[in-house]
Design an enzyme around this catalytic site. Structure first.
Site, PDB file in Angstrom:
ATOM      1  N   ARG A 164       0.859  -1.184   0.000  1.00  0.00           N
ATOM      2  CA  ARG A 164       0.000   0.000   0.000  1.00  0.00           C
ATOM      3  C   ARG A 164       0.894   1.232   0.000  1.00  0.00           C
ATOM      4  O   ARG A 164       2.108   1.137   0.154  1.00  0.00           O
ATOM      5  CB  ARG A 164      -1.024  -0.015   1.143  1.00  0.00           C
ATOM      6  N   GLY A 165       0.232   2.403  -0.138  1.00  0.00           N
ATOM      7  CA  GLY A 165       1.012   3.633  -0.321  1.00  0.00           C
ATOM      8  C   GLY A 165       1.085   3.889  -1.826  1.00  0.00           C
ATOM      9  O   GLY A 165       1.378   2.963  -2.595  1.00  0.00           O
ATOM     10  N   ALA A 166       0.802   5.142  -2.224  1.00  0.00           N
ATOM     11  CA  ALA A 166       0.616   5.433  -3.650  1.00  0.00           C
ATOM     12  C   ALA A 166       1.791   4.993  -4.553  1.00  0.00           C
ATOM     13  O   ALA A 166       1.587   4.233  -5.512  1.00  0.00           O
ATOM     14  CB  ALA A 166       0.306   6.918  -3.811  1.00  0.00           C
ATOM     15  N   ARG A 175      -7.524  -0.547  -6.702  1.00  0.00           N
ATOM     16  CA  ARG A 175      -7.775   0.573  -5.777  1.00  0.00           C
ATOM     17  C   ARG A 175      -7.964   1.850  -6.601  1.00  0.00           C
ATOM     18  O   ARG A 175      -7.170   2.120  -7.505  1.00  0.00           O
ATOM     19  CB  ARG A 175      -6.600   0.754  -4.788  1.00  0.00           C
ATOM     20  N   GLN A 211      -2.207   2.465   9.889  1.00  0.00           N
ATOM     21  CA  GLN A 211      -0.917   2.537   9.175  1.00  0.00           C
ATOM     22  C   GLN A 211       0.112   3.346   9.966  1.00  0.00           C
ATOM     23  O   GLN A 211       1.318   3.106   9.857  1.00  0.00           O
ATOM     24  CB  GLN A 211      -1.110   3.180   7.793  1.00  0.00           C
ATOM     25  N   ASP A 242      -2.113  10.808  -2.198  1.00  0.00           N
ATOM     26  CA  ASP A 242      -2.532   9.763  -3.135  1.00  0.00           C
ATOM     27  C   ASP A 242      -2.897  10.318  -4.504  1.00  0.00           C
ATOM     28  O   ASP A 242      -2.781   9.640  -5.514  1.00  0.00           O
ATOM     29  CB  ASP A 242      -3.713   8.976  -2.560  1.00  0.00           C
ATOM     30  N   ASN A 299      -5.557  12.305   0.534  1.00  0.00           N
ATOM     31  CA  ASN A 299      -4.652  11.482   1.342  1.00  0.00           C
ATOM     32  C   ASN A 299      -5.511  10.704   2.330  1.00  0.00           C
ATOM     33  O   ASN A 299      -6.744  10.837   2.357  1.00  0.00           O
ATOM     34  CB  ASN A 299      -3.613  12.366   2.050  1.00  0.00           C
ATOM     35  N   LYS A 300      -4.893   9.898   3.143  1.00  0.00           N
ATOM     36  CA  LYS A 300      -5.606   9.025   4.083  1.00  0.00           C
ATOM     37  C   LYS A 300      -6.696   9.761   4.853  1.00  0.00           C
ATOM     38  O   LYS A 300      -6.468  10.899   5.286  1.00  0.00           O
ATOM     39  CB  LYS A 300      -4.556   8.415   5.027  1.00  0.00           C
TER      40      LYS A 300
END
Ligand code: MRU
Length: 347
Positions: A46-48, A89, A196, A237, A247-248
């Site tokens: 995960r993570g862009a 995603r 996270q 993201d 973002n998150k």
């Protein structure tokens, strides 16, 4: 310590399984495209920037599995792989950016033998990985004018080595600061619902000997009110043409709190995270995830009564006006807006 978040070994995509951290350091090996898709969907990776790199390798893996005798059959498979991996995603644009690079290089070489095109695609996936490492290092350098000795920095989610194939975006800035003896301390929000921040950022930073303190997300405002935070650095993201930044989930609340307390809110992201086709953040697709992540994921028994509805968007959008600067691999974008973004990203 540097671990390999994503690598290509023995004809497999190898990923550190982030769902097992911090308890266990386990690597998963994906030998099929479906396994890569599932690893992205379930946040093993995960993570862009990291999902972009994983998808690029996934596409190279996918094309290597078939034996086509014409370019049109090959192209059909290419389009299928593109759509399939892109469906894993929706929010991080790096995923589609990487897949587009992969498809474009194949199309640009369509006159070559198909086996050679497949080799070229592998090379492109490796280029994407190498470029991410370079971009992280550049962002880390470009941010240093914003960081003073002994700064107390808040961060959110995980925008580190685990979210990229390099030294990270927001956390890369912190690693570089401490390499320069700035003695930066980090406050990591735990980042509900998937933690996270608590599970990944705290593990990553403490493993790399950075002073880190975890807090529950709802403690961030209090810490700012107590003047314990000098600045906030987060990743992204997807960034629209006007600087609005997805973002998150929870990044927006943090940015609003930061504005109220006059704490500068910085976003660190490579050029590949910008989506200049979108005029504003309203157009960014927001992923909705399973109710079980909130009801029971971390608990031995469900923490929400069975009939209660669950709202679980995975991202939110920070309006550009709440962002002091975006740090990119091309330089700093202060007071981000359409013109300032265009000026810096032009090269
Ligand atoms: O759902 P995740 O864990 O993939 O969300 C990740 C984030 O929101 C990160 O902050 C973002 O991708 C930047 S990573 C350098």
């Amino acid at each position: 310590m540097k671990f390999e978040t994503i690598s290509w070994k023995n004809r497999k995509v190898v990923l550190i399984d982030q769902t097992k951290l911090p308890g266990k350091v386990v690597f998963v090996e994906c030998s099929t495209v479906k396994q890569v898709w599932q690893a992205i969907k379930t946040l093993k990776v995960r993570g862009a920037p990291a999902i972009g790199a994983a998808a690029a390798l996934g596409m190279a893996l996918g094309v290597s599995k078939k034996n086509e005798n014409s370019f049109s059959v090959f192209q059909k498979n290419l389009n299928y792989l593109f759509d399939y991996l892109a469906s894993s995603r929706p929010t991080a644009v790096n995923l589609v950016w990487a897949l587009e690079r992969m498809r474009n290089i194949a199309l640009r070489n369509k006159d070559k033998p198909i086996d050679l095109i497949k080799q070229i695609m592998f090379k492109e996936a490796r280029n994407i990985i190498a470029k991410d490492k370079q971009s992280c290092a550049k962002m880390a350098d470009n941010a240093q004018s914003l960081i003073k000795k002994n700064d107390r920095i808040m961060t959110y989610c995980n925008a580190g080595m685990l979210a990229t194939v390099g030294m990270g975006t927001a956390l890369g800035v912190i690693y570089r600061a401490n390499q320069l003896a700035k003695n930066v301390k980090v406050f990591s929000c735990e980042t509900r619902p998937l933690l996270q921040g608590a599970r990944l950022t705290c593990w990553e930073l403490s493993t790399n000997k950075v002073d880190v303190t975890v807090l529950c997300d709802n403690m961030a405002g209090y810490l700012m009110q107590q003047k314990q935070i000098d600045k906030i650095f987060v990743g992204a993201d997807r960034i629209a043409a006007n600087g609005d930044t997805a973002n998150k989930i929870g990044s927006y609340s943090l940015a609003v709190l930061a504005k109220f307390h006059k704490v500068p809110f910085y976003v660190v992201a490579p050029a590949s995270t910008f989506d200049l086709n979108l005029a504003s953040g309203n157009q960014i697709p927001i992923e909705q995830r399973s109710a079980s992540e909130i009801r029971q994921n971390w608990y031995k028994r469900p923490m929400v009564a069975e009939k209660v509805k669950v709202y679980n968007p995975a991202f939110d959008v920070v309006p550009a006006k709440l962002i002091a600067a975006i740090i990119t691999d091309f330089g700093l974008i202060k007071a981000p807006d359409k013109n300032n973004i265009k000026r810096v990203l032009k090269p």
